[in-house]
Design an enzyme around this catalytic site. Structure first.
Site, PDB file in Angstrom:
ATOM      1  CG  ASP A 348     -38.527  -0.050 -24.822  1.00  0.00           C
ATOM      2  OD1 ASP A 348     -38.673   0.952 -24.098  1.00  0.00           O
ATOM      3  OD2 ASP A 348     -37.446  -0.640 -24.950  1.00  0.00           O
ATOM      4  CG  ASP A 394     -33.879  -2.705 -21.682  1.00  0.00           C
ATOM      5  OD1 ASP A 394     -35.036  -2.773 -22.144  1.00  0.00           O
ATOM      6  OD2 ASP A 394     -33.292  -1.626 -21.491  1.00  0.00           O
TER       7      ASP A 394
END
Length: 473
Positions: A348, A394
């Site tokens: 990420d 997320d």
């Protein structure tokens, strides 16, 4: 008599009104011939002549009066028009009128006035009258600039005041998702049916997803790396394909892909989850009704996520998708889960902050085109200035970490929960400072894993020892 007829005042009056002709045209020819015959003058005729003269004088007086009244009216109209034009000129000059009218007025004043001193006085008076207007304009401009500066400062203050509400608006759905995952994992983990559904990933381990020491793949670090690498490879391939489709405007293919993925998640994972819940609650339901409910649930989810729906409906289905995905991934072994979380957090960072990262390229393309990204993204407030966006991945990985903690002890759940929210708060603080897209996983995941490890190795044994000793704090 002929001379008298030539000098007859009934021929024409002074204003051109042919009174005599009008009278004569009404008479007959015989009457005219009789009048034309010679007669002697009589007192009656003189009286008639006097009356005629009086009538002519009265007519002349009336005509003169009418002319005078017309002249007076014309003069009044001219005076009124002059007053109107003067009023217009005065108002025009007071509001900063055109220079042409002022020049014409100056020329007229110069032609009427003979002395040069009077012209100089007029020029000085005009200058003195124009100076306060300029000063007023300058003051107004300064006031407008000051008000604009105050408005900018006020906007900055409002944005800082709204920062707390923005944090609350994104922390609430994250907290709801994590608490729902913890509840369902704890509830289903106590049932024998849920343990049987985990048998295809766990060989000889406990029903908690490979937490025991005898599991084949759970304690193998190499195997966990292989599984995490496979999952990460799938994530990279799908992300790159998504960016390419968006770059070349293949929106129909992109939306079809998203429709299919959401339908698969809601249909397959929803079926497994609801079957487990019905069996755990010992609630009977026929297959036709169950299929009808799952079909409606899936179709409504696709419409709510990608079509016109209320904002709360959209947010609700995004939370449901996150819960279903996190519960399904909880069945992975323990080491595989933590390895996957670490690798995805590092990826990420690369995908968002690297200059040619896929997510950074995707965000730049959407900003250049001024378009929304067709993705599974949770938005706190559509169309508002305080709109925060958090990817659905997320939500899933936050919930996956806390679901893993729920299989150990509730102390791990609370500590991991606080660590994840603290990391999310720090990420939002960095977002407000740097004002650009930031990865939401690294800080929260690393803090969550750290607190999970400390709680599992230190806090949980300490609480268990206090419980056995009957010591309550």
């Amino acid at each position: 008599m002929s001379s008298d007829n030539n000098n007859d005042p009934f021929d024409l009056n002074e204003d051109g009104h042919d009174y005599f002709n009008r009278v004569s045209t009404t008479t007959s020819p015989n009457r005219q011939s009789i009048n034309s015959s010679p007669k002697q003058s009589s007192p009656k005729s003189t009286n008639n002549n006097d009356d005629k003269n009086n009538i002519i004088l009265d007519l002349n007086d009336n005509n003169n009066d009418n002319n005078n009244t017309n002249n007076y009216n014309d003069e009044d109209i001219d005076v009124d028009n002059k007053n109107k034009f003067e009023n217009k000129d005065n108002t025009y000059n007071s509001n900063g009128g055109s220079n042409n009218k002022n020049k014409n007025k100056k020329k007229d004043n110069k032609s009427n006035n003979s002395s040069d001193n009077e012209e100089a006085d007029e020029n000085t008076s005009l200058i003195s009258d124009s100076e306060p207007l300029l000063n007023k304009k300058e003051k107004d401009d300064e006031q407008i600039e000051i008000e604009n500066l105050d408005g900018e400062d006020y906007d900055d203050e409002v944005s800082l005041q709204d920062f707390s509400s923005m944090i609350v608006s994104i922390i609430i759905p994250v907290s709801i998702t994590m608490m729902a995952v913890v509840f369902f994992v704890k509830y289903l983990n106590n049932q024998t049916l849920y343990a049987s559904t985990l048998s295809y990933t766990i060989a000889g381990g406990s029903s908690g997803g490979g937490s025991g020491a005898d599991s084949i793949t759970g304690n193998s670090f190499v195997d966990s790396l292989i599984v995490a690498g496979i999952v990460l490879g799938m994530i990279i391939v799908t992300t790159v394909a998504f960016v390419l489709l968006y770059k070349y405007r293949c929106l129909k293919i992109l939306y079809g892909w998203l429709f299919l993925s959401v339908g698969m998640m809601l249909g397959s994972f929803g079926t497994t989850f609801f079957q487990a819940m019905l069996s755990a609650a010992n609630l009977p339901l026929d297959y036709i009704t169950f299929a009808f409910l799952i079909f409606n649930f899936t179709v409504c989810g696709i419409i709510g996520v990608f079509w016109y729906a209320h904002q709360y409906v959209n947010q609700l289905y995004l939370v449901i998708i996150s819960v279903l995905m996190a519960i399904s991934l909880t069945r992975l072994p323990q080491w595989t889960i933590f390895t996957l979380l670490v690798i995805v957090a590092i990826y990420d960072l690369f995908a968002v902050l690297c200059p040619r990262g896929p997510l950074k390229v995707l965000v730049e393309l959407s900003q250049e085109r001024n378009e929304n990204i067709p993705a599974l993204v949770y938005e706190t407030g559509k169309g508002s200035d305080s709109n925060l966006k958090l990817g659905l991945g997320d939500f899933i990985f936050y919930s996956l970490l806390i679901s893993r903690a729920a299989l150990v002890h509730m102390s791990c759940v609370f500590s991991t929960f606080i660590a994840i929210l603290t990391g999310l708060f720090l990420t939002l603080l960095c977002l407000a400072i740097f004002k650009k897209a930031l990865p939401a996983l690294p800080i929260s995941i690393f803090l969550g894993i750290l607190f999970y490890y400390l709680s599992n190795n230190f806090l949980t044994p300490f609480i268990e020892a206090l419980t056995l000793s009957q010591i309550f704090v």
